[in-house]
Design an enzyme around this catalytic site. Structure first.
Site, mmCIF file in Angstrom:
data_model
loop_
_atom_site.group_PDB
_atom_site.id
_atom_site.type_symbol
_atom_site.label_atom_id
_atom_site.label_comp_id
_atom_site.label_asym_id
_atom_site.label_seq_id
_atom_site.Cartn_x
_atom_site.Cartn_y
_atom_site.Cartn_z
ATOM 1 C CB SER A 157 -2.669 -29.005 -13.236
ATOM 2 O OG SER A 157 -2.093 -30.273 -13.419
ATOM 3 C CD GLN A 158 -9.029 -25.969 -15.180
ATOM 4 O OE1 GLN A 158 -9.104 -27.192 -15.085
ATOM 5 N NE2 GLN A 158 -10.047 -25.217 -15.530
#
Length: 215
Positions: A63-64
């Site tokens: 994920s970011q």
């Protein structure tokens, strides 16, 4: 040229996290310490600190950084909790949760990723209080329930009933819910038998697979 990973990490924390409103100092400290580059496949390592998800194989992503921080912060961890993570992936989010809680049970459906997560956590010294299980995380992991907090790293069509059942009281659950290509990040709290929900942000995660996920 090999990047200066310490500088990259510091820049990520200050520019991508703190400036966007992440205030939990324990979350910021964990993400400053944990070497995100060690959880990204070698061919993508130069992208480890970009402000976006990064592919890790098997159609999945890490994920970011901001999303990892927001989800961790939303769980309001103090260090005494047992946490269920659905979707081990490369193990980075489990490492962050492990730095914030007493114990993490991380469940991964895809065998290759379950092993990747175990290897990464062990190699970086972050697996001391993290157990990776190969199972259908959309059904939770009843053997270790109830959980003080549950974090789901994949978008679901609805909140799986099993996760609500396995969430302790009091407890917090963070999960992306919505359509395949667009979700809202819900933070669900359970307290004194009552369940409440708020939306932290809009988001886009890979689909949750398994019995209570997308077919």
């Amino acid at each position: 040229m090999i990047p200066d990973w310490t500088t990259e990490r510091r820049y990520m924390v200050e520019r991508q996290l703190r400036r966007r409103g992440i205030r939990d100092e324990r979350v910021l400290a964990a993400m400053l310490q944990i070497p995100r580059e060690e959880f990204v496949p070698a061919e993508s390592r130069v992208m480890a600190y970009v402000d976006a998800p990064v592919p890790i194989g098997c159609g999945q992503t890490i994920s970011q950084p901001y999303m990892t921080a927001l989800m961790a912060e939303s769980l309001e961890l103090t260090g005494a909790e047992t946490v269920l993570e659905v979707g081990t992936g490369c193990g980075y989010h489990a490492a962050v949760l492990g730095a914030l809680a007493a114990r993490v049970i991380s469940v991964e459906l895809i065998p290759v990723l379950a092993e990747m997560g175990r290897v990464n956590l062990r190699r970086t010294g972050r697996g001391r209080n993290v157990v990776v299980m190969r199972a259908d995380g959309s059904s939770g992991f009843a053997e270790c329930a109830p959980y003080d907090a549950i974090s789901v790293a994949a978008g679901a069509p609805d909140v799986p009933a099993a996760l609500l059942e396995q969430l302790g009281d009091p407890g917090l659950l963070v999960i992306p819910v919505g359509e395949l290509d667009d979700q809202e990040l819900r933070v669900i709290s359970k307290r004194a038998g009552r369940t409440d929900c708020r939306v932290a942000t809009m988001c886009r995660f890979v689909p949750l697979r398994g019995g209570a996920g997308w077919r």
